[in-house]
Design a protein around this motif. Structure first.
Motif, short mmCIF file in Angstrom:
data_model
loop_
_atom_site.label_atom_id
_atom_site.label_comp_id
_atom_site.label_asym_id
_atom_site.label_seq_id
_atom_site.Cartn_x
_atom_site.Cartn_y
_atom_site.Cartn_z
N LYS A 90 -62.51 70.39 26.87
CA LYS A 90 -63.07 69.46 25.89
C LYS A 90 -63.15 68.03 26.42
CE LYS A 90 -63.40 72.27 22.26
NZ LYS A 90 -64.65 72.48 21.50
N MET A 129 -55.51 75.51 20.79
CA MET A 129 -56.24 74.33 21.24
C MET A 129 -55.23 73.22 21.48
SD MET A 129 -59.14 72.86 21.97
CE MET A 129 -60.43 73.83 21.17
N ALA A 142 -54.08 69.48 22.12
CA ALA A 142 -54.60 68.17 21.74
C ALA A 142 -53.69 67.08 22.27
CB ALA A 142 -54.73 68.07 20.22
N GLU A 156 -58.95 74.44 25.29
CA GLU A 156 -58.56 75.65 24.59
C GLU A 156 -58.07 76.66 25.60
OE1 GLU A 156 -60.41 78.99 21.48
OE2 GLU A 156 -61.70 77.44 22.36
N GLU A 191 -58.91 66.81 20.92
CA GLU A 191 -58.82 68.13 21.53
C GLU A 191 -59.03 68.01 23.04
OE1 GLU A 191 -61.68 70.53 19.53
OE2 GLU A 191 -60.39 70.87 17.78
#
Length: 255
Positions: free
Chosen positions: A157, A50, A52, A172, A169
């Motif tokens: 996200k 993920m 970020a 992904e 986030e």
């Protein structure tokens, strides 16, 4: 010749209700009785993460959408970097001024016209200015989020023009070219189960059976369920396999 039998064990109770397509070709286990459990198998990516945000700011560029492929090093997300570039320019100017001050004091020191304390203070100011410039340069670099490996976007996200905080986030990603089979089997199978053992895996979403091979075993046994996680790979992986697909694995278990 030693006899073998085909049988399986559950990966998760929630998966036990999944239906197996009637057209799927799997080894016949009808002769083993109704008490034969089933080994559940799931296709998982070996690399997934993920991504970020490493800084707060407004997103002004999203180069990929959910499900799309990307290359290693490709730009995925871009932030509005104007404030950070301005801070970098300021830090660079302060560094240049500190360097000139240090160079002047160095020449004066050779002539004995400046104290040691003044020279050391100029050197410290230069070091601080260089550190500030380096930090601002890192912030500018973080305005662009690049792909750490080639793969596909699993989930978005954020949206373009959204303002995000540090640590938010973003998306992904996973490497769908390097998939593996995850299973949980009885720990007593360790008597014969080793990396290299062949088995068959039926994928419910495709209704097809593939040849697979055990690649590694978990380092720990669950003492409650007396089971161990096992990982494998499909020998000739077709492009139709996707992360998250599931089914059942069938092993030739020695008596």
């Amino acid at each position: 010749m030693r006899k073998v039998r085909w049988f399986a064990y559950p990966l998760a109770a929630a998966l036990l209700t999944a239906a197996i397509p009637a057209s799927a070709q799997v080894p016949d286990t009808s002769g083993l009785g109704s008490g034969v459990p089933e080994i559940r198998a799931q296709i998982s990516p070996r690399r997934s993460t993920m991504l970020a945000s490493e800084l707060p700011g407004k997103i002004d560029d999203l180069t990929v959408r959910e499900g799309e492929r990307f290359k290693e090093g490709q730009k995925l997300v871009g932030f509005d970097c104007a404030p950070h570039r301005a801070r970098l320019n300021k830090a660079t100017a302060q560094q240049q001024a500190a360097r000139k001050a240090y160079e002047v004091n160095s020449r004066l020191d050779k002539l004995g016209s400046v104290s040691t304390l003044e020279l050391e203070a100029a050197a410290a100011q230069l070091s601080a200015a260089e550190a500030e410039t380096a930090m601002m340069r890192i912030m500018v670099e973080r305005c662009v989020v690049t792909a750490p490996f080639a793969g596909r976007v699993a989930e978005m996200k954020v949206r373009r023009y959204e303002y995000v905080s540090e640590g938010k986030e973003l998306l992904e990603i996973l490497d769908d070219r390097d998939l593996e089979v995850e299973m949980i089997v009885p720990s007593r199978w360790l008597v014969w189960l080793t990396p290299g053992n062949r088995f068959k895996v039926l994928i419910e979403e495709t209704g097809k059976t593939f040849d697979a091979e055990v690649t590694r075993l978990s380092a720990r046994i669950d003492p409650v369920s007396q089971s161990i996680k096992v990982f494998g790979k499909v020998v000739s992986r077709p492009d139709e396999l996707l992360a998250g697909m599931s089914g059942r694995a069938v092993f030739a278990v020695p008596n």
